[in-house]
Design a protein around this motif. Structure first.
Motif, PDB file in Angstrom:
ATOM      1  N   SER A  81     -13.536  -7.449 -42.689  1.00 33.15           N
ATOM      2  CA  SER A  81     -14.140  -6.941 -42.745  1.00 33.15           C
ATOM      3  C   SER A  81     -15.169  -5.487 -41.665  1.00 33.15           C
ATOM      4  CB  SER A  81     -14.595  -7.109 -43.698  1.00 33.15           C
ATOM      5  OG  SER A  81     -15.013  -8.002 -43.921  1.00 33.15           O
ATOM      6  N   MET A  82     -15.119  -6.914 -40.238  1.00 37.30           N
ATOM      7  CA  MET A  82     -16.430  -6.388 -39.801  1.00 37.30           C
ATOM      8  C   MET A  82     -15.848  -5.279 -38.192  1.00 37.30           C
ATOM      9  SD  MET A  82     -19.240  -7.222 -40.794  1.00 37.30           S
ATOM     10  CE  MET A  82     -20.054  -7.108 -39.506  1.00 37.30           C
ATOM     11  N   THR A  83     -14.241  -5.371 -38.536  1.00 36.51           N
ATOM     12  CA  THR A  83     -13.737  -4.771 -37.289  1.00 36.51           C
ATOM     13  C   THR A  83     -14.198  -3.398 -37.683  1.00 36.51           C
ATOM     14  OG1 THR A  83     -12.079  -6.362 -37.100  1.00 36.51           O
ATOM     15  CG2 THR A  83     -11.651  -4.383 -36.018  1.00 36.51           C
ATOM     16  N   VAL A  84     -14.385  -2.623 -37.008  1.00 35.82           N
ATOM     17  CA  VAL A  84     -14.268  -1.493 -37.368  1.00 35.82           C
ATOM     18  C   VAL A  84     -13.832  -0.702 -35.993  1.00 35.82           C
ATOM     19  CG1 VAL A  84     -15.917   0.751 -37.325  1.00 35.82           C
ATOM     20  CG2 VAL A  84     -16.637  -1.024 -38.325  1.00 35.82           C
ATOM     21  N   PHE A  85     -12.965   0.565 -35.776  1.00 37.26           N
ATOM     22  CA  PHE A  85     -12.361   1.956 -35.054  1.00 37.26           C
ATOM     23  C   PHE A  85     -13.241   2.152 -34.432  1.00 37.26           C
ATOM     24  CE2 PHE A  85      -8.740  -1.451 -36.049  1.00 37.26           C
ATOM     25  CZ  PHE A  85      -7.855  -0.923 -34.497  1.00 37.26           C
ATOM     26  N   MET A 131      -2.462  -6.246 -42.807  1.00 38.74           N
ATOM     27  CA  MET A 131      -2.674  -7.174 -42.927  1.00 38.74           C
ATOM     28  C   MET A 131      -1.509  -7.626 -40.937  1.00 38.74           C
ATOM     29  SD  MET A 131      -3.229  -9.848 -44.136  1.00 38.74           S
ATOM     30  CE  MET A 131      -3.729  -9.985 -46.356  1.00 38.74           C
ATOM     31  N   PHE A 132      -2.267  -8.346 -40.342  1.00 37.15           N
ATOM     32  CA  PHE A 132      -1.616  -8.859 -39.690  1.00 37.15           C
ATOM     33  C   PHE A 132      -0.719 -10.542 -39.676  1.00 37.15           C
ATOM     34  CE2 PHE A 132      -4.662  -6.057 -37.738  1.00 37.15           C
ATOM     35  CZ  PHE A 132      -3.957  -4.810 -36.948  1.00 37.15           C
ATOM     36  N   LYS A 133      -0.104 -10.902 -38.905  1.00 32.79           N
ATOM     37  CA  LYS A 133       1.047 -12.076 -38.533  1.00 32.79           C
ATOM     38  C   LYS A 133      -0.372 -13.018 -38.590  1.00 32.79           C
ATOM     39  CE  LYS A 133       4.297 -10.763 -36.782  1.00 32.79           C
ATOM     40  NZ  LYS A 133       5.612 -10.665 -36.117  1.00 32.79           N
ATOM     41  N   LYS A 134       0.124 -14.461 -39.372  1.00 31.57           N
ATOM     42  CA  LYS A 134      -0.447 -14.961 -38.558  1.00 31.57           C
ATOM     43  C   LYS A 134       0.491 -15.778 -37.280  1.00 31.57           C
ATOM     44  CE  LYS A 134      -0.696 -16.975 -43.154  1.00 31.57           C
ATOM     45  NZ  LYS A 134      -0.506 -18.435 -44.249  1.00 31.57           N
ATOM     46  N   LEU A 135      -0.628 -16.477 -36.329  1.00 29.71           N
ATOM     47  CA  LEU A 135      -0.777 -16.706 -35.097  1.00 29.71           C
ATOM     48  C   LEU A 135      -1.191 -18.303 -35.228  1.00 29.71           C
ATOM     49  CD1 LEU A 135       0.681 -16.155 -32.496  1.00 29.71           C
ATOM     50  CD2 LEU A 135      -1.675 -15.978 -31.552  1.00 29.71           C
ATOM     51  N   PRO A 136      -0.008 -18.674 -35.011  1.00 30.69           N
ATOM     52  CA  PRO A 136      -0.259 -20.785 -34.966  1.00 30.69           C
ATOM     53  C   PRO A 136      -2.057 -20.542 -33.722  1.00 30.69           C
ATOM     54  CG  PRO A 136       1.576 -20.151 -34.853  1.00 30.69           C
ATOM     55  CD  PRO A 136       1.349 -19.634 -34.827  1.00 30.69           C
ATOM     56  N   GLY A 137      -2.988 -21.494 -34.112  1.00 34.33           N
ATOM     57  CA  GLY A 137      -4.185 -21.771 -33.171  1.00 34.33           C
ATOM     58  C   GLY A 137      -5.218 -21.130 -33.781  1.00 34.33           C
ATOM     59  N   CYS A 143      -7.054 -17.783 -36.194  1.00 32.65           N
ATOM     60  CA  CYS A 143      -7.681 -18.515 -37.616  1.00 32.65           C
ATOM     61  C   CYS A 143      -6.653 -17.752 -38.601  1.00 32.65           C
ATOM     62  CB  CYS A 143      -8.542 -17.279 -37.963  1.00 32.65           C
ATOM     63  SG  CYS A 143      -9.344 -17.299 -40.498  1.00 32.65           S
ATOM     64  N   GLU A 144      -5.332 -18.384 -40.061  1.00 30.34           N
ATOM     65  CA  GLU A 144      -5.005 -18.328 -40.077  1.00 30.34           C
ATOM     66  C   GLU A 144      -4.792 -17.451 -42.071  1.00 30.34           C
ATOM     67  OE1 GLU A 144      -1.747 -21.642 -40.853  1.00 30.34           O
ATOM     68  OE2 GLU A 144      -1.623 -21.344 -38.775  1.00 30.34           O
ATOM     69  N   LYS A 145      -6.172 -17.998 -42.300  1.00 22.24           N
ATOM     70  CA  LYS A 145      -6.553 -17.172 -43.702  1.00 22.24           C
ATOM     71  C   LYS A 145      -6.532 -15.190 -44.175  1.00 22.24           C
ATOM     72  CE  LYS A 145     -10.095 -20.815 -44.493  1.00 22.24           C
ATOM     73  NZ  LYS A 145     -10.898 -21.127 -45.388  1.00 22.24           N
ATOM     74  N   ASP A 146      -6.594 -15.240 -44.992  1.00 21.82           N
ATOM     75  CA  ASP A 146      -6.012 -13.484 -44.856  1.00 21.82           C
ATOM     76  C   ASP A 146      -7.413 -12.876 -44.842  1.00 21.82           C
ATOM     77  OD1 ASP A 146      -3.482 -14.576 -46.047  1.00 21.82           O
ATOM     78  OD2 ASP A 146      -3.982 -13.632 -47.493  1.00 21.82           O
ATOM     79  N   VAL A 147      -8.842 -13.369 -45.012  1.00 18.82           N
ATOM     80  CA  VAL A 147      -9.259 -12.399 -45.626  1.00 18.82           C
ATOM     81  C   VAL A 147     -10.392 -12.585 -43.429  1.00 18.82           C
ATOM     82  CG1 VAL A 147     -11.845 -14.552 -44.713  1.00 18.82           C
ATOM     83  CG2 VAL A 147     -12.328 -12.449 -46.027  1.00 18.82           C
ATOM     84  N   CYS A 148      -9.745 -13.143 -42.402  1.00 15.37           N
ATOM     85  CA  CYS A 148      -9.345 -12.825 -40.783  1.00 15.37           C
ATOM     86  C   CYS A 148      -8.347 -12.489 -40.200  1.00 15.37           C
ATOM     87  CB  CYS A 148     -10.184 -14.498 -40.978  1.00 15.37           C
ATOM     88  SG  CYS A 148      -9.083 -15.376 -40.621  1.00 15.37           S
ATOM     89  N   ARG A 149      -7.567 -11.865 -40.637  1.00 14.15           N
ATOM     90  CA  ARG A 149      -6.487 -11.435 -40.691  1.00 14.15           C
ATOM     91  C   ARG A 149      -6.346  -9.700 -40.693  1.00 14.15           C
ATOM     92  NH1 ARG A 149      -1.911 -13.022 -42.458  1.00 14.15           N
ATOM     93  NH2 ARG A 149      -1.840 -14.290 -43.972  1.00 14.15           N
ATOM     94  N   HIS A 150      -6.990  -9.300 -41.666  1.00 11.78           N
ATOM     95  CA  HIS A 150      -7.067  -7.859 -42.127  1.00 11.78           C
ATOM     96  C   HIS A 150      -7.824  -6.577 -41.762  1.00 11.78           C
ATOM     97  CE1 HIS A 150     -10.239  -9.176 -44.948  1.00 11.78           C
ATOM     98  NE2 HIS A 150     -10.020  -8.024 -45.463  1.00 11.78           N
TER      99      HIS A 150
END
Length: 610
Positions: A116-120, A142-148, A150-157
């Motif tokens: 949520s801190m990501t700003v364009f 939402m972006f896809k999970k990448l092994p290694g 953060c795989e939680k939804d909160v850090c890939r959206h």
């Protein structure tokens, strides 16, 4: 750098870091693509305050320093495609106050972390093609999970409101093959005028959104997965000008009269019928479909704005009478790679048609009518089974500049030798011809083309020609391809002063003086050192051509020498005979004088005995 330089391209260099620039306020465009760059120092662009376009694509960048762009008051375009940016939180996007980017391109980056801190930055054209997007709805991307990572939804959206949606006019989410686009997300981007969602998954109700809510002018949804009612595409909107629905599985296409569409790409579908009443349409591309009959508009409809129609790679077997009557202003017509075996003599209007290019290649045509096409510049008849052309075929093509008639194996079947009448005798009617391709057509003799003064390129590859005399070729010829023939001897090529590209590879050339005229052209060929392509024969032995070229000598004309010796001998003999006759006449004239002997008269009388 010179003070007046406005663009600098440093592509494909080994630059782990950008070079240290001196102060240069006039530089507007800087491109450093494919340089292997791993980082960009924060002070890189300080000496270049006038930059408007920065291209750092195809490098190894993982992030940018927060203040690297802050000094650029005129920055409009930032291209970061195909780097290694995976964490959007590391991009602070600190721009100069008041700057709004026209274009930000992050395509091809393996994005895995966003919060949520990501700003364009404020941007009008946003490109996120092939960035591992998983889903888009009315609230988040939402972006896809990448092994290694953060795989939680909160850090890939990314929250949608962080994108400055009100500014965006162009959105590109293409080539994210697993991207699920929710119907609510469509409403968010309704104000965008250029939308590319190709190779994604579209929701039910997409066509309704397009017709009722969108303001899109250019839409690309090619190769999308989407539901189609009865396998038919009918959607259009009041602003839509360009539409690409290639590869969506449509079997039928229909546009009403009130659709403002101008350009349609509907390749790689299953189309067999179309109903087009949209009179504003200018270009239609129906390649690789299932048309067995030529598409004709509804009765009473003329597509007067249509200038390009492509129907290549379909299943049509004939072109019916008056086929082009409904397309009066057609300029570019492509029917290549069908199964055409017949073209009705009345398929083309007798007057008024302004065709510029006509492609009938890769069909099954054995003969052709002679249409009247006074504006035609390009005609492609290659890869058919044409065995003869009407003597009047070229009469109606006064402006033709490019004629491609290659790969017709029986093209010269009625022309057994150079002296027999042949359709090629009428090529002199093409007074504007620039390019001629008659490759792979069974030609066994050199054509008389000297009269084609405008001809610049002649392709004769893959025929059966044995001897080529440049006296029969146009004097302004620049490119001549004689590869893969049976040429043994060449002559008079020194007369082709404008010839720049000559190819005679894979010919059984004789290792003799006849090669002397073409030596300069052969030495310019990059493959002349390959003995599998360029070789010559002496007796029954084959030798690499390149070593022989260094020692080849000009031919001595023995016939001319014989005559000169004969004439010289005759002159000498004549001189000798003349000298003899002259001597004899002089002798006859002065012979008596020559026999008189002068004697002195005695002054004293000799004594006499009494």
């Amino acid at each position: 750098m010179l003070p007046n330089i406005q663009q600098l391209h440093l592509n494909s260099l080994n630059l782990p870091q950008p070079p240290h620039f001196l102060f240069h306020p006039n530089l507007r465009v800087l491109r450093m693509s494919r340089c292997g760059m791993h980082e960009v120092p924060g002070s890189t662009f300080l000496p270049l305050p006038g930059l408007e376009v920065i291209d750092l694509s195809n490098n190894h960048l993982e992030t940018l320093p927060p203040t690297v762009l802050r000094s650029l008051k005129f920055l409009r375009v930032l291209i970061l495609t195909n780097n290694r940016i995976s964490n959007l939180d590391q991009l602070a996007w600190i721009l100069s106050p008041g700057v709004v980017l026209e274009q930000l391109d992050l395509s091809g980056n393996p994005i895995a972390i966003a919060t949520s801190m990501t700003v364009f930055p404020p941007v009008r054209q946003l490109f996120l093609s092939d960035t591992r997007m998983e889903s888009v709805n009315e609230t988040v991307i939402m972006f896809k999970k990448l092994p290694g990572k953060c795989e939680k939804d909160v850090c890939r959206h990314i929250p949608i409101h962080n994108l400055n949606i009100s500014l965006i006019t162009t959105i590109d989410f293409s080539s994210n093959r697993e991207l699920e686009i929710d119907s609510g997300a469509l409403d968010i981007f309704s104000n965008a005028t250029f939308v590319d969602l190709s190779n994604t998954r579209l929701p039910i109700g997409f066509e309704e959104w397009l017709e009722r809510k969108s303001r899109v002018k250019s839409l690309n949804i090619s190769h999308c997965q989407m539901p189609l009612h009865e396998d038919t595409w009918t959607a259009c909107s009041q602003f839509l000008h360009s539409l690409d629905i290639s590869g969506i599985g449509a079997k039928r296409l229909r546009f009403s009269r009130f659709c403002p569409i101008r350009t349609v790409f509907a390749r790689d579908n299953l189309l067999s019928t179309v109903y087009i009443d949209a009179v504003s349409i200018e270009s239609m591309h129906f390649e690789r479909n299932m048309f067995s009959d030529f598409p004709i508009p509804p009765p009473g409809v003329e597509l007067t704005e249509l200038h390009t129609l492509s129907l290549s790679h379909n299943l049509m077997t004939s072109l019916p009478p008056h086929a082009l009557q409904s397309y009066p202003n057609l300029q570019h017509f492509d029917l290549s790679n069908n199964q055409l075996s017949e073209i009705d003599p009345q398929a083309f209007p007798s007057i008024g048609l302004g065709l510029i290019s006509l492609d009938l290649s890769s069909n099954q045509l054995s003969s052709l009518p002679h249409p009247i096409l006074p504006s035609l510049l390009l005609l492609d008849l290659s890869s058919n089974t044409i065995s003869h052309l009407d003597p009047h075929f070229f009469t109606g093509l006064p402006m033709l500049q490019q004629l491609r008639i290659a790969s017709n194996p029986t093209l010269f079947s009625r022309c057994p030798n150079r002296e027999s009448p042949c359709w090629s005798d009428h090529l002199d009617e093409l007074t504007s011809l620039v390019d001629l391709d008659i490759s792979n057509s069974g030609l066994e003799f050199s054509l008389h083309l000297r009269h084609l003064r405008t001809l610049k390129s002649l392709m004769l590859r893959g025929n059966e020609i044995r001897i080529i005399d440049a006296k029969s070729l146009p004097e302004n010829l620049r490119t001549l391809d004689l590869g893969e023939n049976r040429v043994q001897f060449t002559s008079n090529f020194s007369k082709l002063e404008h010839l720049r590209d000559l190819r005679v590879d894979q010919n059984p050339l004789r290792c003799d003086c006849s090669l002397y005229d073409i030596v300069p052209h052969l030495l310019n060929q990059s493959q002349v050192s390959d003995p599998l392509l360029y070789y010559c024969f002496s007796g029954s032995w084959q030798y690499p051509l390149l070593p022989y070229l260094a020692s080849v000598k000009p031919c001595i004309n023995t016939t001319r020498n014989f005559y000169s010796i004969l004439i010289t001998t005759f002159i000498i003999a004549f001189a000798i005979v003349a000298a003899l006759i002259g001597g004899f006449l002089v002798y006859r004239k002065y012979a008596e004088r020559a026999n008189f002997v002068y004697k002195r008269i005695s002054l004293v009388e000799s004594p006499v005995r009494l």
